[in-house]
Enzyme design. Structure first.
Site, PDB file in Angstrom:
ATOM      1  N   ASP A  92       6.276  -5.215  -5.416  1.00  0.00           N
ATOM      2  CA  ASP A  92       5.528  -4.654  -6.711  1.00  0.00           C
ATOM      3  C   ASP A  92       3.904  -4.470  -6.447  1.00  0.00           C
ATOM      4  O   ASP A  92       3.402  -3.735  -7.300  1.00  0.00           O
ATOM      5  CB  ASP A  92       5.971  -5.560  -7.737  1.00  0.00           C
ATOM      6  CG  ASP A  92       5.205  -6.877  -7.707  1.00  0.00           C
ATOM      7  OD1 ASP A  92       5.067  -7.297  -6.637  1.00  0.00           O
ATOM      8  OD2 ASP A  92       4.939  -7.405  -8.841  1.00  0.00           O
ATOM      9  N   ASP A 140       9.882  -9.602  -1.866  1.00  0.00           N
ATOM     10  CA  ASP A 140       8.471 -10.058  -2.070  1.00  0.00           C
ATOM     11  C   ASP A 140       8.741 -11.268  -3.077  1.00  0.00           C
ATOM     12  O   ASP A 140       9.804 -11.160  -3.928  1.00  0.00           O
ATOM     13  CB  ASP A 140       7.637  -9.255  -2.501  1.00  0.00           C
ATOM     14  CG  ASP A 140       6.097  -9.872  -2.930  1.00  0.00           C
ATOM     15  OD1 ASP A 140       5.610 -10.549  -2.309  1.00  0.00           O
ATOM     16  OD2 ASP A 140       5.836  -9.759  -3.976  1.00  0.00           O
TER      17      ASP A 140
END
Length: 768
Positions: free
Chosen positions: A663, A444
């Protein structure tokens, strides 16, 4: 013992009654080999309601999942499970029972071994004397006197465990040792008595009391060395337990009072003095300090903590006194959750262990058959009962499957322990075993490869509109949001000297797109340009050109649009946000690529911004290493596509093994869909629950470290299994052919277990 409940699910019978699925951890004492753990598993699975049971030989723990009617007390099931363990011939105990202080001594438990050595040494000395041409053979009655306590006092544990195995119609290491040493002892007794009866006096020349005594002593020595090694593999758990202080300075109506940590409750205020460990999680109310969190996160440098900052129980306060408000206690603290994760990972079975269990289930019966064939074969060849029996005893002794049962869990315990010390929490053994096969790593962007602290770089109002007023509207729409872009907007208002506006009315988040609500008497939408395009919003030409220029420069651009009274939307302002790469992120990408892994970045940003950041990180958009403009709901689908994209560079199956690193809440589906999910510990709880590996600090370098540690751990598992099988594959034929005496076989068997544990402990030398 630990018990926890999870979700409700319908009963198998399809009745209306729901069954509460609970999990329970139970300590198991008395196991010696893989056959023992298999027998305990079978006994537990026979208990009504048990859905699964996994027993780990190295940790001596059982993890049981069972269903019980909602509202049922766990104590009733606890009693049934303990009774099943006891009936199987083993000792149930609390899974979290700490060792007594003396157990941490390097010589703990050596007493029986020392006694065995003292009693066996006079029986071994004649062998050494024979090499020197000396006759040091003690009389037969003295040999019997020395061997009997070893056989029936020190060796009583083998008889007890072997009897339980026979009752359960199973076999284990203890049964093999008991049969083998009893045969050697009985043969010696028979030879002595028949020699004496035949007038040979009390000095029979060929007795085998030394074989039975030395084998038992060597097995006890091997188990003691094995126990020492086990304590070293669980050092990480004990070190984490040691981080919890016993007392805290509670601030009450009468000032500071020392109370037990167990008495603290959420909302209490406590004082933490310089150099003390924080007893629980909390938020700093007063004071400034530096906190050492190295034992929790692996971060070597202290971090500053000021009023409003969160602190974690178990970390060490620096040189400032602080007052902390308690936010979590007991099992809800970060430290307690870390301990549970490490314990669960060490207790879990890797997929490869299931193959070992199937082999172990038939191993002992096969060995007994081989020993019988050895006995009959030597008799058929014309040798006497004496030689045939000794060769059969050697087969029984060398074939004990201790090393086979320890090979996998010992390596997993060592690997997860060293990982925890470096801030890498491995949730389960399957993630550890799968990670070494990863050939594609997907990151990400925001908060994973970048700092996740974007700043508002530009705010462009449409011609004729007040930029300060529109910025206040944007801040009002995001006043209650935790999104990084919302924080950047609010921070920009503060930096420009403006007061934070009240939150907008009727605010509604549109997942993956933006926010809408009412502020200043009008309705507004704030979100991505892609959302504005789908709404058909009017965009002034000047803003359209500016938006393209900002995107080309690598900025993430959002738009503030006003809802028109006649219907539709009109863009009134642009917000351009910029972020910075994390230190070391580019180096990690280079490291992974150098190892032959495919690397990609997944982002919801527009393509221009994503590709600009990718180039700063060393990623190559032209090589397909950037996947941009991805809605949160579509991240899992992109991970699945990468898994199927095996036409080039993947394994023979045409399927890639993908690790996803993220996250945020929106990363959770992708983390769960990936073969290995890796969550940054500075992210959300949802992401960490969905991932198989959690990095306790947001350092991308830990991704490469976790994959490397997985590779090394799996290598140790394979090495251990090779040696465990090699000892038996080579040793059994040699023993059957008469090349190994029972004493040498006993030494080899003990050495196999110790070598497996020692090889696993080499993982402790691993460093970042």
């Amino acid at each position: 013992m630990a018990d926890s409940s999870s979700s409700l699910s319908p009963s198998p019978g399809g009745t209306a009654a729901a069954l509460a699925e609970r999990s329970l951890d139970l300590g198991i004492g008395g196991m010696t080999c893989a056959s023992c753990s298999g027998r305990v598993e079978r006994a537990l699975r026979k208990v009504p309601g048990v859905r699964s049971a996994e027993v780990n030989l190295a940790t001596e723990r059982a993890h049981i999942v069972y269903g019980a009617p909602a509202g049922t007390e766990p104590d009733a099931m606890d009693g049934l499970l303990r009774r099943a363990v006891r009936h199987a011939g083993y000792e149930p105990r609390a899974a979290d029972a700490l060792e007594p202080p003396e157990a941490s001594s390097p010589w703990a438990g050596f007493g029986p071994v020392a006694a065995g050595i003292a009693l066996s040494l006079p029986l071994v000395l004649p062998m050494l004397g024979g090499l020197a041409g000396q006759d040091w053979m003690p009389p037969a009655w003295l040999q019997w006197l020395l061997a009997t306590p070893v056989q029936f006092v020190l060796g009583a544990r083998f008889y007890r465990a072997g009897w339980h195995a026979l009752r359960a119609r199973a076999g284990n290491m203890d049964l093999l040792v008991a049969i083998g040493t009893s045969a050697a002892y009985g043969l010696s007794l028979w030879l002595w008595l028949t020699a004496a009866h035949g007038g040979g006096g009390n000095h029979a020349p060929h007795l085998y009391f030394e074989a039975s005594s030395v084998v038992i002593t060597l097995v006890l020595l091997g188990k003691w060395l094995e126990a020492r090694a086990k304590r070293q593999t669980t050092e990480a758990i004990r070190a984490l337990h040691a981080l919890r202080p016993e007392a805290a300075h509670w601030i009450g109506p009468d000032g500071e009072v020392d109370v037990a940590v167990a008495e603290l409750m959420a909302g209490d205020r406590i004082a933490v003095r310089p150099g003390e460990r924080l007893p629980v999680d909390g938020t700093v109310l007063e004071g400034h300090t530096q906190v050492d969190e190295s034992m929790l996160t692996g971060e070597p440098l202290p971090v500053a903590r000021n009023p409003g900052d969160a602190v974690t129980g178990g970390s060490v306060n620096g040189d400032g006194r602080v007052v902390v408000q308690v936010t979590a206690v007991g099992a809800e603290t970060v430290l307690a959750r870390i301990i549970r994760l490490v314990e669960d990972a060490q207790a879990a079975k890797a997929p490869i262990q299931r193959l070992v269990d199937r082999v172990s289930a038939v191993f002992v019966p096969v060995v007994l058959a081989l020993a019988l064939c050895t006995l009959l074969g030597w008799l058929w060849a014309g040798d006497g009962i004496e030689a045939a029996l000794i060769h059969a005893v050697a087969v029984l002794v060398i074939a004990c499957p201790c090393a086979l049962g320890l090979a996998t869990p010992a390596a997993i315990m060592a690997g997860t322990g060293v990982a925890a010390r470096h801030g890498i929490l491995i949730k389960d053994a399957e993630a550890l075993e799968t990670a070494h096969r990863v050939d594609t790593v997907v990151f990400d962007k925001t908060g994973t490869l970048t700092l996740g602290r974007p700043r508002l770089q530009a705010f462009e109002a449409a011609p004729g509109y007040d930029a300060q007023r529109l910025l206040a509207v944007a801040a009002a729409l995001q006043a209650g949001s935790e999104h990084p872009l919302a924080h950047a907007t609010l921070q920009a208002v503060r930096e420009r000297g403006g007061a934070l506006p009240a939150a907008a009315d009727a605010v509604r988040a549109v997942p993956g797109r933006g926010t809408e609500g009412r502020a200043g008497g009008a309705s507004w939408r704030l979100g991505s340009l892609r959302w504005m395009e789908s709404l058909g919003a009017e965009v002034p030409a000047a803003l359209a050109a500016r938006a393209q220029a900002l995107q080309d420069g690598g900025a993430t651009v959002s738009a503030l649009a006003e809802r028109l009274s006649g219907g539709g939307d009109a863009v009134r302002a642009l917000l351009a946000f910029g972020d910075e790469p994390k230190p070391g992120a580019a180096a990690v990408i280079d490291t992974l690529r150098a190892r032959g892994l495919r690397v990609a970045m997944l982002s919801g940003d527009n393509r221009g911004a994503a590709e600009a950041m990718a180039r700063r990180l060393g990623l190559r958009p032209e090589a397909g290493e950037v996947i941009a403009e991805v809605l949160p709901a579509d991240k899992a689908a992109h991970v699945a596509r990468l898994q199927r994209d095996g036409a080039q560079g993947a394994g023979a199956s045409g399927v890639r093994t993908v690790a996803m690193v993220g996250d945020g809440v929106n990363d959770a589906p992708a983390l769960a869909a990936a073969d290995v999910g890796i969550a940054m510990g500075n992210g959300t709880d949802v992401a960490m629950h969905a991932a198989g590996i959690t990095l306790m600090r947001g350092d991308p370098a830990l991704v490469a470290a976790a994959l490397d540690l997985s590779r090394r751990t799996v290598a140790k598992i394979r090495q251990n299994l090779f040696w465990a099988f090699a000892y038996n594959v080579a040793g059994i034929p040699l023993a059957a052919l008469g090349y190994l005496s029972p004493v040498v076989a006993g030494a080899a068997m003990a050495l196999s277990s110790v070598s497996v544990m020692a090889n696993a402990l080499l993982l402790k030398r691993w460093r970042l």
